[in-house]
Design an enzyme around this catalytic site. Structure first.
Site, mmCIF file in Angstrom:
data_model
loop_
_atom_site.group_PDB
_atom_site.id
_atom_site.type_symbol
_atom_site.label_atom_id
_atom_site.label_comp_id
_atom_site.label_asym_id
_atom_site.label_seq_id
_atom_site.Cartn_x
_atom_site.Cartn_y
_atom_site.Cartn_z
ATOM 1 C CG ASP A 198 0.438 0.841 -2.724
ATOM 2 O OD1 ASP A 198 1.635 0.883 -2.966
ATOM 3 O OD2 ASP A 198 -0.250 -0.189 -2.831
ATOM 4 C CG ASP B 265 -3.246 -2.427 -3.447
ATOM 5 O OD1 ASP B 265 -2.162 -2.736 -3.992
ATOM 6 O OD2 ASP B 265 -3.966 -1.504 -3.856
ATOM 7 C CG ASP C 165 2.249 -4.247 -3.274
ATOM 8 O OD1 ASP C 165 3.162 -3.906 -4.045
ATOM 9 O OD2 ASP C 165 1.124 -3.734 -3.285
#
Length: 1210
Positions: A459, A780, A784
């Site tokens: 990310d 997070d 996901d």
């Protein structure tokens, strides 16, 4: 009907009794709350109205306030009356139970029996004084009375050493168990929850929540307790873990206010009143039904689960299907016994190896015993023609027992029971140390898989950047300000609308608090992007709190919370004149598309034409994005009060907006990230950035991080373009197209969670490279989850991560920092290397000891190394060596090489060279000492010594030299890549040094004072000198071996590889595989037996689940095209009818998928060139795949099947 009312009346009466004497003075009893929580939907609403009037009534009965929460003065009383929010864990095994388990080991039992027989017979004296002659060679031992008396010592010594081994094993198991429990409780403590107490929002550990607390719930939370919703915005809950229903359930205070523990918040936010905690909550009830708190036997429990589950389903309405409970229970069980259940690439290879060595050992020991017995019989009864005398029988038996003990000793030395120990120690040690490096490992095998990682999909926000958002630029009233303007420059109208839009249209939990330290930065609490916007309000010399106080959260008319589809958030408020105003904010390109007006310099709306939009994008948004800023657009829209708009018709509502401003928010790159990424690239790991941000922002940040360098050939694309490239006309993902994209892809912007999952799956399933890619993913958000599950190693963020992400992950980054991932790679590679070091050492000792014992026994009828000595050697090489070599700290050098890959043999050619080289050296020395040692040292020969004769100096020298050679070879074993300097960094590992010196000291004691039990005679200094000199020769010889280039030794290439067929079990191997382990069960120590049995069971389950899961994914994603290898693996043996949804499809531990289901390496088919038929390598690989049409249909289950619902619920 009469019945019903009677019972109803009775229960009401009973209830009144209860309420009159409620314990603790609360107006509601535990049972009433439990009954309330079993209702759903409108039933529950009616019940609350009938019993308590409304939610406020319930709050009053529980002595709490819906807005201010508990005062906090009666917490202990609440815990007493309603219980704590804990589910009591299963009792750990006591030390004695572990000792008993260690005693079950087959080899130890054989040794015990042999020792007892030997003890018993040593006290037997044949009758008659002169029968000595007639019993043949047997009598020669009784020359000396004192010696005959000491015959019992050997048996006793063996028993003593068995006790030592058992205690060591039990202690290891015990400390392992303790570590896991510690880890588990650490994970549990990490989980905190937001609760309102005394009108303050605080973060509490989940265990401290009590009934009556007001909890704030938001998107991504895993609910820790049961509760009733007081107020909610757009709340959607995933209850599949309890009900098995995959659709998200909408919750609202007036429609369905019941929230259950263990369910996930998928959208929205709200406040709930906690009504049941711990064992009284829905999850707790299931656990008590499944006997979580009882010390039940694991195996019994497993059998019972299914029956009990049925009962659970009948006893409790909320459990609509039995499998909910079962999944939960399995997950819990998995958590409790992480140690038993995990199996990774490495452990797969080790299991194979241990089984093979064990078999070889068994064969060798059997041959040894047979040869000894035959030799004795032939020599005595055939050559010397002695009769079999009955009174001599015990003496003959004594001989046979002695032979038997020698055989067992060979077996004990051959079986590498230190392997599981080394793996455990190494992993447990790494996990402990990784905690210090901010990696909280949830699944042990993730630690070692990380060492093989070839790709990391990271990310951007919070991982590569600091996640501290600050507004640095904005576009208001037709002017583009490069920095935050003075409030005097803006029109009052625009400013008012902007302040209101930001203050009200953000979660009220998001705040900016004053700095804790003098001169520090203000603290940002809650969503960081919203904090950046609130910071803008403060920079414009306004305050957001008064605006919020004016319109508290309860007064917000309707909230459309942010989710990955909308990419925006909107809040509707009712104005005093009865009309409505909606404030909206979100990704600039998305919100601007919906704007038809924009505020000008005076703060009046003017028309905003499509060409103005294009200009705005070019002149404002792109320049901001190219500086790495995230752009957010703030807008609003007014609605008439009459008629009231249809709020559920989202597309019409979120349209025709008026743009207020565009804000550029900066999120600086973490200072340590660029160097960490360089280290990754050096180590052969590709870093890819997957982000929801604008493509220009993403590219700018990627360049700052060093993920892409200007002038390289790489891809930076957004989600739309990515999908266009990988999907065919029908919109299905094709692996062939994916393979054209992913190798060059470095940045994927504006990606949805499904894109992330598709990318990870595509890389993992790809057959482009000869090694399968091993992918790590960071995440997070709740969305996901699927990608984290699919990846080989999922990293969740400890600070910014939602509970759902943490549940799906393997490792939690406690500091949300990318450089911690690099540490994880280092530790992972270190685990692999530690195991290899141990193997190199262990196998050298094994080979030498077995050959010495075997040939010695065959030529001299007595093993040069006695049973007790062998056990001591075993202790050195197993327990001590695994401790010493498995705790080597990692070095930077580990990051200088490429990853090993999944099918690299465990024993490299360098290691094979070392094992054989040192083995030859040791054998030459030992045999020289054995056959001509007495002439060299001028001492009595120890060969052909009669039974019970005193220990000879000759054999003591052999034993001593053998042990010292092992000690010095242990130092050689520290390096496995052919390095010259074996002492490099030796003092960084105090455990290693202390073990080497400690072993040396004990060896001196054993030789000098061990006497009869250890069959040793004290040696003088000169002989010690020679022994040490021969031991030191190992280090010199190690240098000689290092000089020989591997290329010269052609035969080594195949030596280290466990035959390829075994390494990658093809289909026809699968059954043999299980058999193999069954045989092994008989030969290996109890510890391993448990290990294998668990693995075996899991392997089978996982294979089924994998065969299933793989084809299931295919079934869901590409009904027609079947390019993936997975489909050909759906084997008839694995056909499972849809009627049995009792298998949790998503395995909590996410063990490595069976290699056979993942890939068939090129190497297996010789050097066959990659065939043009890329779509389905399985066919070229020459593996007979049976494609079974029925199994295909069973696996790609229809949308209605329970399997489908389970899978999609993820």
């Amino acid at each position: 009907m009469g019945d019903l009312t009677n019972s109803d009346y009775y229960s009401k009466n009973q209830r009144n009794d209860v309420s009159s004497n409620h314990e603790g003075g609360f107006g509601v009893s535990v049972m009433e709350l439990r009954e309330l929580m079993e209702l759903r939907g409108s039933e529950a609403v009616v019940k609350i109205q009938e019993e308590y009037g409304d939610m406020d009534g319930l709050c009053q009965r529980l002595r709490t306030s819906p807005t201010e929460g508990l005062t906090g003065d009666d917490l202990d009383k609440r815990k007493e009356v309603y219980g704590e929010n804990l589910i009591p864990p299963k009792k750990p095994k006591t030390f004695l139970q572990l000792v008993w388990e260690a005693l079950q080991d087959v080899t130890l039992i054989i040794l015990e029996v042999a020792a007892l027989i030997s003890l018993g017979l040593s006290f037997y004296q044949p009758p008659g004084g002169d029968s000595g002659e007639s019993c043949g060679t047997a009598a020669a031992g009784a020359e000396d009375e004192g010696e005959a008396e000491a015959g019992w010592i050997e048996g006793a010594a063996i028993l003593l050493s068995v006790v030592c081994v058992v205690l060591v094993t039990a202690f290891n198991d015990w400390s392992k168990e303790k570590q896991f429990r510690g880890l588990q409780s650490r994970i549990e403590q990490e989980q905190k929850f937001q609760v309102v107490r005394g009108a303050q929002v605080i973060q509490l550990p989940v265990a401290d929540i009590v009934v009556g607390d007001i909890a704030q719930i938001k998107y991504g939370d895993l609910l820790p307790t049961d509760g009733v919703l007081i107020q909610g915005n757009d709340l959607k809950i995933d209850e599949s873990s309890l009900t098995g229903e995959s659709d998200h359930v909408k919750k609202a205070a007036d429609r369905d206010p019941m929230l259950l523990s263990g369910t996930h918040v998928m959208e929205g936010s709200g406040r709930m009143l906690v009504t049941a905690v711990g064992v009284n909550s829905q999850t707790g009830i299931i656990f008590t039904l499944l006997g979580a708190g009882e010390p039940g036997e694991e195996e019994k429990k497993e059998k019972k689960v299914k029956k009990q589950d049925g009962a659970a389903a009948m006893e409790m309405q909320p459990l609509k299907s039995a499998e909910g409970g079962e999944m939960e229970e399995k997950e819990e069980k998995k958590k409790a016994n992480v140690s038993k259940k995990e199996k990774s690439v490495l452990q797969g290879k080790l299991t194979k190896l241990a089984v093979q060595i064990g078999k070889a050992g068994l064969v060798m020991s059997a041959i040894t015993v047979i040869i000894l017995v035959l030799y004795f019989a032939v020599d005595n009864f055939v050559l010397q023609k002695r009769p079999w005398l009955t009174e001599c029988t015990p003496i003959y038996v004594q001989y046979f027992v002695k032979f038997f003990i020698i055989g067992v000793t060979v077996l004990v030395v051959a079986v590498p029971e230190g392997l599981p120990l080394a793996v455990t120690i190494s992993l447990a040690y790494s996990v402990k140390k990784m905690m210090k490096d901010n990696n909280l490992v949830r699944h042990l095998d993730a630690c070692e898989t990380m060492g093989n990682a070839t790709a990391i999909c990271s990310d951007k926000t919070g991982t590569l950047t600091t996640n501290r958002m600050t507004a640095v630029a904005c576009y208001v009233g037709d002017v583009h300000y490069k920095e935050i303007p003075d409030p005097g420059l803006l029109s009052v109208k625009s400013l008012d609308i902007l302040v209101n839009a930001i203050s009200l249209n953000s979660a009220y939990t998001t705040k900016i608090l004053p700095a804790t330290k003098e001169g520090g930065l203000p603290m940002q609490v809650g969503n960081k992007t919203e904090c950046g916007l609130l910071g803008l309000v403060l920079d414009l010399k306004r305050d957001y709190q008064p605006v919020r106080n004016q319109i508290p959260e309860e007064k917000l008319y309707k909230v459309y919370t942010f989710n990955s589809v909308r990419k925006s958030m909107s809040t509707v408020i009712k104005l005093p004149d009865g009309s409505f105003r909606m404030y909206s904010k979100g990704a600039s390109e998305i919100v601007l598309k919906k704007c038809t007006k924009i505020l000008n310099q005076e703060g009046e709306p003017r028309v905003f034409r499509p060409r103005d939009k294009d200009e705005m994008v070019k002149k404002v948004i792109e320049p901001m994005a190219c500086d790495g800023l995230r752009t957010i657009c703030v807008a609003y829209r007014d609605f008439p009060g009459d008629p009231e708009p249809l709020w559920d018709n989202e597309n019409d509502i979120l349209n025709e907006l008026t743009a207020v401003c565009v804000v550029g928010i900066e999120d600086p790159v973490r200072p340590e990230v660029p160097s960490a990424i360089v280290r990754c690239q050096r180590a052969g790991i590709t870093v890819r950035m997957v982000t929801g941000d604008n493509i220009n922002t993403a590219r700018a940040i990627a360049i700052k991080c060093g993920i892409i360098h200007p002038g390289e050939d790489f891809l930076c694309i957004d989600g739309k373009e990515f999908n266009r490239r990988i999907r065919n006309e029908k919109g299905e993902v094709e692996q062939e197209r994916m393979d054209k994209v992913w190798p060059k892809l470095r940045v994927l912007a504006r990606s949805s969670p499904t894109d992330k999952h598709t990318l990870v799956k595509g890389i993992i399933d790809s057959c482009l490279t000869d090694q399968r890619q091993v992918v790590a993913v960071t995440g997070d958000g709740t969305n996901d989850g699927p990608a984290l599950k699919k990846a080989d190693v999922g990293f969740a963020m400890g600070i910014a991560g939602t509970d759902v992400a943490k549940e799906a992950s393997d490792i939690i980054l406690t500091d949300d920092n990318f450089s911690s991932i690099v540490k994880a790679v280092m530790w992972g590679r270190n685990v692999y290397d530690s195991i290899s070091k141990f193997l190199q050492f262990q196998l050298t000792v094994n080979v030498v000891a077995v050959i010495v014992a075997f040939t010695g026994a065959c030529i001299t009828q007595d093993s040069p190394l006695k049973a007790v000595q062998m056990l001591w050697v075993n202790l050195i090489m197993d327990t001590f060596a695994s401790l010493a070599l498995a705790t080597e700290p990692p070095t930077e050098a580990l990051l200088m090489r490429k990853p090993y890959g999944r099918n690299k043999p465990l024993i490299s050619s360098t290691m094979t060279k070392n094992i054989l080289g040192h083995g030859i050296y040791q054998l030459v020395i030992i045999f020289s000492l054995l056959f001509i040692g007495e002439q060299i040292f001028d001492i009595d020969s120890g060969r052909h010594a009669p039974l019970h004769s005193p220990p000879s100096e000759h054999y003591t020298i052999i034993f001593n030299t053998f042990v010292l050679m092992q000690l010095f070879n242990e130092i050689n074993a520290r390096k496995i890549h052919g390095e010259r300097n074996v002492f490099d960094g030796i003092f960084r590992n105090p455990i290693f040094c202390s073990i080497v010196f400690g072993t040396f000291a004990i060896q001196i004691v054993i030789v000098q004072f061990g006497g009869k039990p250890f069959s040793c005679t004290p040696l003088d200094l000169e002989k010690w000198g020679w022994c040490t000199f021969l031991g030191l020769g190992e280090l010199v010889w190690g240098q000689v071996i290092a000089t020989i280039p591997n290329s010269k030794l052609r035969f080594l290439r195949g030596a280290g590889q466990l035959t390829k067929k075994n390494e990658m079990p093809g289909d026809e191997d699968m059954n043999e595989d299980n058999e193999e382990i069954d045989h092994a069960e008989r030969e290996l120590r109890r510890g391993q037996v448990l290990w294998f049995r668990g693995l075996n069971r899991i392997q089978t389950q996982i294979r089924v689940v994998n065969a299933f899961r793989s084809s299931l994914y295919e079934g869901l994603e590409k009904p027609d095209s079947r390019p993936s290898i997975h489909n050909f693996m759906t084997h008839p043996e694995f056909r499972i009818e849809d009627t049995t949804p009792h298998i949790p499809l998503i395995d909590d531990t996410d063990l490595e998928e069976d290699p056979a289901l993942r890939m068939i390496p090129q190497s297996q088919t010789g050097s066959q060139p990659q065939s043009p038929n890329k779509k389905n390598n399985a066919v070229d690989s020459g593996i007979n795949l049976t494609i079974d049409t029925t199994s295909k249909s069973a696996a790609s289950s229809g949308p209605a099947s329970p399997l489908h619902s389970l899978e999609t619920s993820l």
